[in-house]
Write an enzyme that holds these catalytic residues in place. Sequence first.
Site, PDB file in Angstrom:
ATOM      1  N   SER A 224      35.086  38.472  46.439  1.00  0.00           N
ATOM      2  CA  SER A 224      36.084  37.451  46.134  1.00  0.00           C
ATOM      3  C   SER A 224      36.951  37.889  44.970  1.00  0.00           C
ATOM      4  O   SER A 224      36.522  38.675  44.122  1.00  0.00           O
ATOM      5  CB  SER A 224      35.403  36.127  45.766  1.00  0.00           C
ATOM      6  OG  SER A 224      34.841  36.205  44.461  1.00  0.00           O
ATOM      7  N   ASP A 225      38.190  37.387  44.931  1.00  0.00           N
ATOM      8  CA  ASP A 225      38.912  37.457  43.675  1.00  0.00           C
ATOM      9  C   ASP A 225      38.161  36.572  42.689  1.00  0.00           C
ATOM     10  O   ASP A 225      37.397  35.679  43.080  1.00  0.00           O
ATOM     11  CB  ASP A 225      40.360  36.997  43.849  1.00  0.00           C
ATOM     12  CG  ASP A 225      41.287  37.603  42.801  1.00  0.00           C
ATOM     13  OD1 ASP A 225      40.790  37.987  41.724  1.00  0.00           O
ATOM     14  OD2 ASP A 225      42.499  37.685  43.049  1.00  0.00           O
ATOM     15  N   TRP A 226      38.370  36.802  41.414  1.00  0.00           N
ATOM     16  CA  TRP A 226      37.571  36.128  40.384  1.00  0.00           C
ATOM     17  C   TRP A 226      37.873  34.624  40.381  1.00  0.00           C
ATOM     18  O   TRP A 226      39.006  34.212  40.198  1.00  0.00           O
ATOM     19  CB  TRP A 226      37.849  36.764  39.037  1.00  0.00           C
ATOM     20  CG  TRP A 226      36.925  37.903  38.686  1.00  0.00           C
ATOM     21  CD1 TRP A 226      36.271  38.065  37.494  1.00  0.00           C
ATOM     22  CD2 TRP A 226      36.518  39.023  39.488  1.00  0.00           C
ATOM     23  NE1 TRP A 226      35.499  39.206  37.516  1.00  0.00           N
ATOM     24  CE2 TRP A 226      35.624  39.813  38.727  1.00  0.00           C
ATOM     25  CE3 TRP A 226      36.804  39.434  40.792  1.00  0.00           C
ATOM     26  CZ2 TRP A 226      35.039  40.982  39.204  1.00  0.00           C
ATOM     27  CZ3 TRP A 226      36.225  40.594  41.283  1.00  0.00           C
ATOM     28  CH2 TRP A 226      35.357  41.348  40.494  1.00  0.00           C
ATOM     29  N   TRP A 227      36.848  33.823  40.648  1.00  0.00           N
ATOM     30  CA  TRP A 227      36.916  32.360  40.739  1.00  0.00           C
ATOM     31  C   TRP A 227      37.684  31.877  41.979  1.00  0.00           C
ATOM     32  O   TRP A 227      38.201  30.774  41.999  1.00  0.00           O
ATOM     33  CB  TRP A 227      37.533  31.734  39.480  1.00  0.00           C
ATOM     34  CG  TRP A 227      36.745  31.983  38.236  1.00  0.00           C
ATOM     35  CD1 TRP A 227      35.565  31.413  37.868  1.00  0.00           C
ATOM     36  CD2 TRP A 227      37.065  32.898  37.187  1.00  0.00           C
ATOM     37  NE1 TRP A 227      35.123  31.899  36.670  1.00  0.00           N
ATOM     38  CE2 TRP A 227      36.032  32.818  36.220  1.00  0.00           C
ATOM     39  CE3 TRP A 227      38.128  33.774  36.970  1.00  0.00           C
ATOM     40  CZ2 TRP A 227      36.033  33.585  35.062  1.00  0.00           C
ATOM     41  CZ3 TRP A 227      38.128  34.534  35.810  1.00  0.00           C
ATOM     42  CH2 TRP A 227      37.084  34.431  34.881  1.00  0.00           C
ATOM     43  N   ALA A 228      37.724  32.705  43.010  1.00  0.00           N
ATOM     44  CA  ALA A 228      38.436  32.295  44.225  1.00  0.00           C
ATOM     45  C   ALA A 228      37.560  31.485  45.178  1.00  0.00           C
ATOM     46  O   ALA A 228      38.070  30.921  46.145  1.00  0.00           O
ATOM     47  CB  ALA A 228      38.974  33.526  44.964  1.00  0.00           C
TER      48      ALA A 228
END
Length: 665
Positions: A224-228
Amino acid sequence: MHNLLNQLTLTEKLELLIGEDMWHTKAIERLGLDSIRMCDGPHGLRKMVNDRESIGEVIPSIAFPTLSALSTTWNPDLAYQMGTALASECQLNEVDVLLGPGINIKRTPLCGRNFEYFSEDPFLAGKMATAYTLGVEEHGTATCLKHFSANNQEFDRMCIDSKVDLRTLHEIYFKPFEMVISDASPSSIMCAYNKLNGTYCSQNKWLLTDILRDTLGFKGLAVSDWWAVHDSSASLKAGLELQMPYADYHLPNLMAAYEKGEITIEEIDAAVETILSFIDDRIKARQMPPSNISMEEKHQLAKDIALESMVLLKNEDHLLPITTNKFKKVVLIGEYADKPFIQGGGSARVNALFVDSTVETLKEIAPKDLEIHYAGVYATWTPHHDVENILRGIEAAKEADIAVVFVGTGDIVETESADREHIKLKKAAEILILQVAKVNPNTVVVLQAGSAIDMSSWISEVKAVVLQGFSGCASGSALAEILLGHVSPSGKLTETYPLHLEDCPAYEEDLGNGLTVHYIEGIMVGYRYYNTYNKEVAFPFGFGLSYTDFSYNHLAIQPNEDGEKMNISCEITNIGTYAAKEIAQLYVHYENSPVIRPVQELKGFQKVFLNPGETKIITFSISKEDLTYFDATSQTWKMDEPSVTFQVGSSSRAIHLSDTLMLNH
């Protein structure tokens, strides 16, 4: 790793799916399973001094040209070398995964992260990213290709819904990922923040499984992208193996979903196996011998890339290069002549070990009878004393034979998490250019920017314009050599420079309304739109001047026996007086197509060095598969046209040779 899977408890399996902190996968100490360290890129290593923290001091590192500048070299060999050097940086700093490259398409010049991306063209982005990825991966470091998919703006990126039709997705936004997956096998791919056609990319099974794995053939780790991640269990079921960074709600959410039967042990084990395989590969890669690339060699490489990246956009009356038979006194106006903008802002920002100065380099290498003066005024960000600075610039310009004005956007304008509001320079910068040009007819403008600039208010008043771009730590010294003619500029644009923002094909739906953004232009992105509909532009895709001239001759098309592949060749001759590099571009055009096609599509490019008077033959290889379009009804790639016209030129609007080939279906 299968034996290790069987030794893990359920809690340990779930912990492996959610990361350990900001930058690491979970270590399972009782089983001797080490954690894997990830760091931001893509044009330099951005590692925290304390990499267990989310923010903090960043270690000094080599700042290579940004991907926007790397792309304007049109030189995959340099992209490969840059990847190799970045892998060396990672080795030295015990980093296993470099979070890059970014290959999102430059759909709109407003996108704040355009400096991190290669091009508006998927073929060019795919070719350059493939070389970059191979350079990193073949030297012991994993890449993380990003952001999948249709992440083409920063405004409301966490929840905007990108509405894109199927053909456009396959031909424009999936294509560079497909190319890199096919030819470079990236170890990991990062999903985007946004929704795609109604579903968050992080939990979009059609995107992450049906397309990424089943259609594009990706076999690595989906991150995932960070906090996605919005829904831990939905992301797991969609095919996302690693959810980053650690958040204290991920584990209880996954455990609760398992206890309710919403996720199965089979789904958990499948994801854990992929992560274990990824960790195993990375631990083995740590045993590779170091690259032994010295700091001096990396600096030289950064300079080599910068030299080939700079684009000469205008050179009226052959004003450049600066030679003593034309000028005796040069003034550099603007503090960016000494302290250039070398990159944009956000997670890609590198703490540069050093930054070369154009002023200092010119003083070192210019002929002794060429006076170098510097007026360190500013006109871009500091709002105070604009009038005072403009007046200082005017006075300095009056005293010189040639004035070089340095302007740019910088990391406040071009940055992650925010889009540009317009594509003009700050008003004070435009006024400075115009006022200097009034008092000095030999005015050069140097642009430090990572995406298109509207120059309409001042371009006609100056004689020369150089796009320095965000070309890294050696940017200043490289520009000095370009200005003096030690090296002829050879960069070419990888995005169209429109006359005005309003001319862009996505203008009516540039950034959407905060909820949705409709990709109304479809496949007509960038030059595909401008050239198909004969729109006037400031500078076309593929454009860039040289200090010499080239001629193109003798186009030949040679299909192989079954007609599935063909070679297109021509001769290029340097007919000027400077040794220089030329970028020949191959475009295809279709007559009588049953579907809407752009008037041109880039299908090949080659960069060739030629001494004055020298001729070389270049050859492009292309397959019939390269000529297909995506049919959304049958969801297959088709080629229905009876013929194709091959065009070879020095830009998308400077076609020198063309010929038509009848196709056997």
